[in-house]
Design a protein around this motif. Structure first.
Motif, mmCIF file in Angstrom:
data_model
loop_
_atom_site.group_PDB
_atom_site.id
_atom_site.type_symbol
_atom_site.label_atom_id
_atom_site.label_comp_id
_atom_site.label_asym_id
_atom_site.label_seq_id
_atom_site.Cartn_x
_atom_site.Cartn_y
_atom_site.Cartn_z
ATOM 1 N N ASN A 1 0.845 -1.195 0.000
ATOM 2 C CA ASN A 1 0.000 0.000 0.000
ATOM 3 C C ASN A 1 0.876 1.238 0.000
ATOM 4 O O ASN A 1 0.502 2.282 -0.515
ATOM 5 C CB ASN A 1 -0.919 0.030 1.222
ATOM 6 C CG ASN A 1 -1.685 1.336 1.326
ATOM 7 O OD1 ASN A 1 -2.592 1.606 0.542
ATOM 8 N ND2 ASN A 1 -1.295 2.194 2.268
ATOM 9 N N HIS A 2 2.051 1.109 0.597
ATOM 10 C CA HIS A 2 2.967 2.235 0.742
ATOM 11 C C HIS A 2 4.395 1.704 0.747
ATOM 12 O O HIS A 2 4.631 0.498 0.896
ATOM 13 C CB HIS A 2 2.694 2.980 2.057
ATOM 14 C CG HIS A 2 2.554 2.054 3.239
ATOM 15 N ND1 HIS A 2 1.332 1.622 3.696
ATOM 16 C CD2 HIS A 2 3.479 1.441 4.018
ATOM 17 C CE1 HIS A 2 1.516 0.789 4.718
ATOM 18 N NE2 HIS A 2 2.814 0.659 4.937
ATOM 19 N N CYS A 3 5.340 2.593 0.591
ATOM 20 C CA CYS A 3 6.750 2.254 0.749
ATOM 21 C C CYS A 3 7.362 3.285 1.691
ATOM 22 O O CYS A 3 6.641 4.030 2.361
ATOM 23 C CB CYS A 3 7.466 2.211 -0.603
ATOM 24 S SG CYS A 3 7.525 3.805 -1.471
ATOM 25 N N VAL B 1 -3.436 12.884 6.836
ATOM 26 C CA VAL B 1 -2.818 11.937 5.902
ATOM 27 C C VAL B 1 -1.949 12.668 4.880
ATOM 28 O O VAL B 1 -1.330 12.029 4.022
ATOM 29 C CB VAL B 1 -3.883 11.105 5.141
ATOM 30 C CG1 VAL B 1 -4.700 10.261 6.090
ATOM 31 C CG2 VAL B 1 -4.774 11.997 4.281
ATOM 32 N N TRP B 2 -1.918 13.982 4.952
ATOM 33 C CA TRP B 2 -1.171 14.779 3.979
ATOM 34 C C TRP B 2 0.056 15.418 4.624
ATOM 35 O O TRP B 2 -0.022 15.971 5.718
ATOM 36 C CB TRP B 2 -2.052 15.871 3.375
ATOM 37 C CG TRP B 2 -3.214 15.307 2.608
ATOM 38 C CD1 TRP B 2 -4.500 15.159 3.047
ATOM 39 C CD2 TRP B 2 -3.181 14.792 1.276
ATOM 40 N NE1 TRP B 2 -5.266 14.590 2.075
ATOM 41 C CE2 TRP B 2 -4.500 14.353 0.966
ATOM 42 C CE3 TRP B 2 -2.183 14.664 0.305
ATOM 43 C CZ2 TRP B 2 -4.832 13.787 -0.261
ATOM 44 C CZ3 TRP B 2 -2.519 14.105 -0.915
ATOM 45 C CH2 TRP B 2 -3.824 13.672 -1.201
ATOM 46 N N GLU B 3 1.171 15.340 3.920
ATOM 47 C CA GLU B 3 2.414 15.976 4.358
ATOM 48 C C GLU B 3 2.918 16.867 3.222
ATOM 49 O O GLU B 3 2.937 16.439 2.057
ATOM 50 C CB GLU B 3 3.472 14.920 4.699
ATOM 51 C CG GLU B 3 4.781 15.452 5.214
ATOM 52 C CD GLU B 3 4.702 15.976 6.643
ATOM 53 O OE1 GLU B 3 5.677 16.609 7.084
ATOM 54 O OE2 GLU B 3 3.666 15.741 7.311
ATOM 55 N N TYR C 1 1.809 15.227 -0.292
ATOM 56 C CA TYR C 1 1.708 13.823 -0.705
ATOM 57 C C TYR C 1 0.886 13.061 0.334
ATOM 58 O O TYR C 1 0.800 13.435 1.501
ATOM 59 C CB TYR C 1 3.085 13.185 -0.894
ATOM 60 C CG TYR C 1 3.905 13.008 0.367
ATOM 61 C CD1 TYR C 1 3.786 11.861 1.159
ATOM 62 C CD2 TYR C 1 4.827 13.987 0.772
ATOM 63 C CE1 TYR C 1 4.531 11.693 2.309
ATOM 64 C CE2 TYR C 1 5.581 13.831 1.920
ATOM 65 C CZ TYR C 1 5.433 12.679 2.686
ATOM 66 O OH TYR C 1 6.180 12.521 3.825
ATOM 67 N N LEU C 2 0.245 11.976 -0.117
ATOM 68 C CA LEU C 2 -0.677 11.194 0.708
ATOM 69 C C LEU C 2 0.068 10.094 1.460
ATOM 70 O O LEU C 2 0.870 9.365 0.877
ATOM 71 C CB LEU C 2 -1.749 10.565 -0.180
ATOM 72 C CG LEU C 2 -2.796 9.683 0.513
ATOM 73 C CD1 LEU C 2 -3.745 10.531 1.353
ATOM 74 C CD2 LEU C 2 -3.582 8.865 -0.525
ATOM 75 N N HIS C 3 -0.227 9.953 2.751
ATOM 76 C CA HIS C 3 0.295 8.838 3.556
ATOM 77 C C HIS C 3 -0.790 8.440 4.556
ATOM 78 O O HIS C 3 -1.047 9.148 5.510
ATOM 79 C CB HIS C 3 1.585 9.227 4.277
ATOM 80 C CG HIS C 3 1.435 10.376 5.242
ATOM 81 N ND1 HIS C 3 1.123 10.192 6.571
ATOM 82 C CD2 HIS C 3 1.511 11.717 5.058
ATOM 83 C CE1 HIS C 3 1.043 11.373 7.179
ATOM 84 N NE2 HIS C 3 1.259 12.312 6.276
ATOM 85 N N LEU C 4 -1.423 7.306 4.336
ATOM 86 C CA LEU C 4 -2.460 6.859 5.269
ATOM 87 C C LEU C 4 -1.857 6.432 6.601
ATOM 88 O O LEU C 4 -2.553 6.407 7.622
ATOM 89 C CB LEU C 4 -3.263 5.705 4.668
ATOM 90 C CG LEU C 4 -4.074 6.008 3.406
ATOM 91 C CD1 LEU C 4 -4.899 4.794 2.995
ATOM 92 C CD2 LEU C 4 -4.980 7.222 3.586
ATOM 93 N N PHE C 5 -0.574 6.107 6.588
ATOM 94 C CA PHE C 5 0.097 5.684 7.811
ATOM 95 C C PHE C 5 1.083 6.789 8.231
ATOM 96 O O PHE C 5 0.728 7.947 8.251
ATOM 97 C CB PHE C 5 0.757 4.312 7.603
ATOM 98 C CG PHE C 5 -0.252 3.208 7.440
ATOM 99 C CD1 PHE C 5 -0.669 2.447 8.517
ATOM 100 C CD2 PHE C 5 -0.828 2.946 6.196
ATOM 101 C CE1 PHE C 5 -1.624 1.439 8.385
ATOM 102 C CE2 PHE C 5 -1.787 1.945 6.043
ATOM 103 C CZ PHE C 5 -2.186 1.201 7.138
ATOM 104 N N HIS C 6 2.309 6.462 8.543
ATOM 105 C CA HIS C 6 3.307 7.445 8.988
ATOM 106 C C HIS C 6 3.703 8.352 7.820
ATOM 107 O O HIS C 6 3.621 7.952 6.646
ATOM 108 C CB HIS C 6 4.531 6.688 9.523
ATOM 109 C CG HIS C 6 5.517 7.515 10.273
ATOM 110 N ND1 HIS C 6 6.495 8.242 9.643
ATOM 111 C CD2 HIS C 6 5.688 7.724 11.599
ATOM 112 C CE1 HIS C 6 7.229 8.854 10.556
ATOM 113 N NE2 HIS C 6 6.766 8.561 11.753
ATOM 114 N N LYS C 7 4.151 9.565 8.141
ATOM 115 C CA LYS C 7 4.536 10.497 7.073
ATOM 116 C C LYS C 7 5.730 9.983 6.274
ATOM 117 O O LYS C 7 5.964 10.448 5.154
ATOM 118 C CB LYS C 7 4.831 11.877 7.649
ATOM 119 C CG LYS C 7 6.063 11.960 8.542
ATOM 120 C CD LYS C 7 6.254 13.373 9.067
ATOM 121 C CE LYS C 7 7.490 13.478 9.956
ATOM 122 N NZ LYS C 7 7.675 14.855 10.467
#
Length: 556
Positions: A102-104, A148-150, A160-166
């Motif tokens: 889902n993320h990296c 969720v945005w940084e 940029y979108l991050h549903l978890f940690h920035k």
């Protein structure tokens, strides 16, 4: 149901950072897993799932991957992983890796290239949006708190979108080039000889569009809304999951188990039916049954009846359709014996009771490291002891809600993910035999009483009982019934009784007294054989007196 190679197995999850350290640096490693393969084989384990051990800055303990093809030097090398795969095969064991797509990490070369060239091809691997009226593109709250945005460094209004940690930017699954890269990586590892994957946070890969300006109703005082609302609103995730299944898992006959929360009844066949996206998925219904959207401070206690009813509902919904994976704990949950057994009732007998209730349900049982010896939650004395970012966020939520520091610590202690991440307690020597150095996370002080070495010598220990349960699952006399037999509740409305049949070639009646007080029951049929119990059962004719936390398996 079509029978598959993995259904008769027993699985075990390893959180490598806390399993076994062979370097003396306080961090578990792959060599440590190799060292303990014979221990796991003797326990009755066939499938080993290893939480992420890829190159990572460890912002979220390895779930932020900087290179999907490289083992992090903290844990060893790619050659060590190949040796592990080889040594496992010699013992007829199978290795699963954690698929985190889902993320990296923001330190992955894809993200670095995307930020360096916002109009280049790698920018389409992620989600970038312009802010709205001087603030973030929408009001979603991340899983770890905050937006969720940084903001992209060096820009005035690009996020940029991050549903978890920035440090965990979300990957854009709408981009076919990104999906091709993911499938290439999955197949590379499957070609290396791993047996499959546990699939992390996978329902999050499908977003709702447009992202910019797409607000949800505010649900807390921070003015934000839980990003999980996106999962229920998004449509079309099956296109991605089906493609991944067909391009990767099916050609390799690989096993896949999805981390799936809050699935609807209609989705179960899609996820784990005959042509499901996954081989199996975890059962989180019991753990989630007392959760609150407001935070841990508002969560309830999972009572014995709630635990039983949640398990029975899952069995009812899943059994005609596919194979569930049963758990009582993992790296994201507190210790099961501390969570599902009332504090005043906790004992070795109660731990064996809970083991029986999990292992006798229909499905693939996953044992989490240390579960087999009954490891318990730690007792935090200060928030400074906490490593887990989720716990730290929930602690701040408690303080904002007016709880004292002492009250906030007590609340998060019960739910903290660090409970399951303290090092495995191998023996009573310094640092519990986990490391000769300083452990990365403090040990549970009870390791001198609860450890593998001590329990291996004791035929009545929790560890010895787990070995009996795994042996029973593989016993030719009962295997067909325990693995494939129907699950039928018995006296399901009786207070604090967890009892059920497993019906196949044989009929097994599993009786669990989920309380300290004894009770007498009328047996529904004559007893043919006592199969296993965590005590000395008292059976007279068609009556049985169950002592507190007795778990007894009868053939009837």
């Amino acid at each position: 149901m079509k029978k598959e190679w993995w259904q008769e197995k027993v699985a075990y999850q390893i959180y490598p950072k806390s399993f076994k350290d062979t370097k003396g640096n306080g961090i578990g490693d792959i060599k440590g897993i190799i060292e303990k393969l014979d221990y796991l084989k003797e326990l009755g384990i066939d499938i080993i799932w290893i939480s992420p051990c890829f190159l990572s800055p460890l912002a979220d303990q390895g779930y932020d991957i900087a290179d999907y093809y490289k083992i992090d030097p903290r844990f060893g090398s790619n050659e060590d992983m190949e040796e592990l795969i080889s040594e496992a095969k010699k013992r007829d064991m199978y290795i699963l890796l954690d698929l985190v797509v889902n993320h990296c990490s923001d330190e992955h070369e894809w993200f670095r290239k995307a930020v360096a060239d916002p109009k280049g091809p790698f920018a389409k691997y992620f989600y970038f949006e312009e802010g709205v009226d001087g603030h973030e593109p929408n009001n979603w709250r991340s899983y770890f708190g905050g937006s969720v945005w940084e903001k992209v460094e060096g820009t005035e209004n690009t996020y940029y979108l991050h549903l978890f940690h920035k440090k965990q930017p979300d990957l854009n699954w709408e981009n076919p080039e990104l999906r091709e890269e993911i499938y290439k990586m999955i197949n590379w590892w499957l070609d290396k000889g791993i047996a499959g994957f546990r699939i992390d946070a996978i329902l999050n890969i499908k977003k709702v569009f447009p992202l910019r300006g797409h607000d949800f109703p505010v649900d807390r005082d921070d003015g934000l809304s839980n990003c999980t609302r996106m999962i229920t609103e998004a449509e079309g995730i099956g296109d991605f999951l089906g493609e991944m299944r067909d391009r990767c898992f099916k050609p390799h006959h690989a096993f896949s188990v999805g981390e799936v929360f809050n699935e609807t009844e209609a989705q179960i066949p899609e996820f784990i039916g005959e042509n499901g996206y996954f081989s199996s998925m975890f059962d989180f219904r019991a753990h989630s049954s007392a959760r609150s959207e407001l935070g841990w401070y508002d969560a309830g206690i999972v009572t014995p009846n709630m635990y039983r009813d949640a398990c029975f509902l899952t069995q009812k919904l899943v059994n005609p359709v596919g194979f569930i994976s049963t758990i009582i704990e993992n790296h994201d949950e507190p210790r099961g014996v501390s969570f599902y057994i009332p504090k005043e009732d906790l004992s070795e007998k109660a731990k064996k009771f809970l083991a029986t209730m999990q292992m006798l349900q229909r499905g693939l049982p996953f044992i989490y490291q240390g579960q087999e010896i009954g490891m318990e939650n730690v007792v935090l004395t200060s928030i400074r002891e906490v490593d887990d970012i989720s716990t730290l966020d929930e602690y701040e939520v408690c303080l904002r809600e007016g709880f004292s520091e002492e009250e906030a610590l007590r609340i998060v202690n019960r739910y903290s993910r660090d409970n399951a991440r303290t090092p495995v307690q191998w023996d009573s020597s310094k640092n519990a035999g986990f490391t000769t150095g300083t452990p990365w996370l403090p040990l549970n002080p009870n390791y001198k009483k609860i450890n593998v070495a001590q329990q291996e010598k004791d035929p009545e220990s929790v560890l010895s009982y787990y070995k009996k349960l795994t042996a029973l699952r593989k016993n030719p006399e009962y295997k067909e019934t325990m693995v494939y037999g129907d699950f039928v509740p018995f006296m399901a409305d009786e207070d604090r009784l967890m009892a059920f049949y497993r019906k196949g070639e044989k009929t097994l009646l599993i009786l669990g007294n989920y309380r300290k007080e004894e009770r007498e029951l009328e047996l529904p049929a004559p007893v043919k054989k006592l199969v296993l119990s965590n005590t000395e059962p008292r059976i007279t004719g068609r009556k049985i007196v169950l002592s507190g936390y007795e778990a007894t398996i009868l053939e009837v």
